[in-house]
Write an enzyme that holds these catalytic residues in place. Structure first.
Site, PDB file in Angstrom:
ATOM      1  N   LYS A 120      13.533   1.094 -24.254  1.00 21.16           N
ATOM      2  CA  LYS A 120      15.000   1.070 -24.242  1.00 21.16           C
ATOM      3  C   LYS A 120      15.578   1.788 -25.442  1.00 21.16           C
ATOM      4  O   LYS A 120      16.650   2.382 -25.356  1.00 21.16           O
ATOM      5  CB  LYS A 120      15.527  -0.366 -24.161  1.00 21.16           C
ATOM      6  CG  LYS A 120      15.397  -0.949 -22.768  1.00 21.16           C
ATOM      7  CD  LYS A 120      16.447  -1.999 -22.484  1.00 21.16           C
ATOM      8  CE  LYS A 120      16.337  -2.505 -21.054  1.00 21.16           C
ATOM      9  NZ  LYS A 120      17.089  -3.731 -20.835  1.00 21.16           N
ATOM     10  N   LYS A 202       9.861   1.987 -11.246  1.00 21.78           N
ATOM     11  CA  LYS A 202      10.437   0.807 -10.611  1.00 21.78           C
ATOM     12  C   LYS A 202      11.832   1.133 -10.047  1.00 21.78           C
ATOM     13  O   LYS A 202      12.557   1.914 -10.661  1.00 21.78           O
ATOM     14  CB  LYS A 202      10.555  -0.272 -11.699  1.00 21.78           C
ATOM     15  CG  LYS A 202      10.786  -1.669 -11.207  1.00 21.78           C
ATOM     16  CD  LYS A 202      10.659  -2.649 -12.373  1.00 21.78           C
ATOM     17  CE  LYS A 202      11.726  -3.712 -12.293  1.00 21.78           C
ATOM     18  NZ  LYS A 202      11.601  -4.751 -13.304  1.00 21.78           N
ATOM     19  N   LYS A 205      18.792  -0.008 -10.648  1.00 24.54           N
ATOM     20  CA  LYS A 205      20.200   0.291 -10.341  1.00 24.54           C
ATOM     21  C   LYS A 205      20.766   1.321 -11.306  1.00 24.54           C
ATOM     22  O   LYS A 205      21.800   1.905 -11.055  1.00 24.54           O
ATOM     23  CB  LYS A 205      21.030  -0.990 -10.346  1.00 24.54           C
ATOM     24  CG  LYS A 205      20.817  -1.865 -11.547  1.00 24.54           C
ATOM     25  CD  LYS A 205      21.229  -3.298 -11.248  1.00 24.54           C
ATOM     26  CE  LYS A 205      20.450  -4.280 -12.102  1.00 24.54           C
ATOM     27  NZ  LYS A 205      20.309  -5.597 -11.534  1.00 24.54           N
TER      28      LYS A 205
END
Ligand code: TRP
Length: 337
Positions: A120, A202, A205
């Site tokens: 991240k 994966k 969204k």
């Protein structure tokens, strides 16, 4: 609560409401939440982890909408506030309080090794905030407040569960047994749903490619279109195998939705092309999601019911959480007011 329910193991899980709920969230996590709830053999506690989402900048109006949408969507999937405790994390202030405390029992080195933090911070290089770094402590607080025994999670969260276990064990041995040391597990009946455009990643969204991700609330037309465009390979044979990530993913989705085994799926599509298979998967998903979308539409129009549900969840959760927090603070040496 009756005596018999007192001894049931506690299952805890949470999901981030950082956009619409996806097919991946549903097949990988939510469907299993409902299964565990319906088995009735565990006390299930489920949370919408909104505090976690602000590690990445959120737009206020959008955030409010996302959280309410996600709450309604999860109810629409079958989580039932009469059977499970289901609340919004920020409504139970004990999460943030225990998170602070656990920060002080977690080492910089441990948090530096978290792969999600590394990923991240690479992705959001302009906002590597302290919350992103201590995120696993908040997650540990979520779990430990409820003395959870079992935590169903996706594979990407295993490392965070390990950390929660380490921190719980550390606190218990520094003072005396305080926290249940939770066990993480990857539900066997869940599917790890991958991106329809890059099946090595994966389904997410936040993917820039809208065709990569199916939302729980996509219309049937949109769902079918996304499946028709799903990336496959050049072999043109519906069979599970190495290097066939796209087909493996579609077979995985079809399998969880229809309950068919991989072999049954291979037999069903023997001699047929990928085109037929993709349409079949799309149609199966449309039928699976149809009642959820219909239920969502009813729920989202009934704000009073939603409010009543999340308030009720928070009230029960708060009582449980405070019990743990009181114990923790007393052991550390805080003065009781
Ligand atoms: N971090 C988890 C995720 O992104 C969500 C989460 C927050 C969670 N708190 C949790 C999962 C506690 C399990 C238990 O998927």
């Amino acid at each position: 609560m009756e005596n018999t329910t007192e001894k049931k193991k506690i299952v805890y899980s949470a999901i981030q409401p950082s956009g619409t709920i996806t097919l991946g969230n549903y097949l990988g996590a939510l469907k299993n939440w409902v299964v565990m709830q319906e088995e009735g053999t565990h006390n299930c506690i489920y949370t919408l982890a909104d505090l976690h989402t602000i590690t990445v900048r959120q737009e206020p109006a959008k955030m409010r909408k996302n959280v309410l949408d996600a709450y309604a969507s999860i109810l629409a999937c079958g989580v039932d506030v009469e059977k499970s405790i289901f609340f919004i994390q920020s409504h139970v202030h004990q999460h943030a309080e225990l998170a602070w405390i656990l920060n002080c029992y977690t080492q910089f080195g441990e948090l530096s090794r978290m792969t999600q933090f590394k990923d991240k911070s690479a992705k959001h290089a302009d906002n590597i905030n302290a919350g992103l770094f201590t995120y696993p402590c908040l997650m540990a607080a979520d779990i430990l407040l409820y003395q959870a025994d079992l935590v169903p999670v996706g594979a990407d969260q295993k490392q965070h569960i390990e950390l929660a276990r380490d921190v719980a064990g550390r606190f218990n041995s520094l003072y005396s047994p305080t926290f249940t040391v939770p066990e993480g597990f990857i539900p066997k009946n869940g599917a790890r749903v991958m991106s329809l455009q890059d099946p090595t990643k994966k389904m997410s969204k936040s993917d820039e490619n809208v065709n990569a991700c199916v939302s729980l609330l996509d219309s049937p037309d949109v769902i079918l279109k996304k499946f028709k465009r799903a990336v496959t390979d050049s072999e043109a044979r519906v069979a599970y195998g190495e290097g066939k990530d796209g087909i493996n993913n579609l077979m995985g989705i079809y399998s969880v939705v229809t309950g068919k085994s991989m072999q049954e799926i291979e037999d069903e599509f023997a001699g047929k092309g990928y085109g037929d298979f993709k349409v079949a998967v799309g149609e199966a998903v449309i039928e699976e999601l149809r009642p959820i979308r219909e239920k969502y539409e009813k729920l989202i129009a009934d704000k009073a019911y939603l409010e009543e549900s999340y308030r009720k969840g928070a009230e029960i959760a708060e009582r449980m959480a405070q019990r743990t927090l009181d114990k923790v603070m007393k052991k550390i040496g805080f003065i009781h007011k």
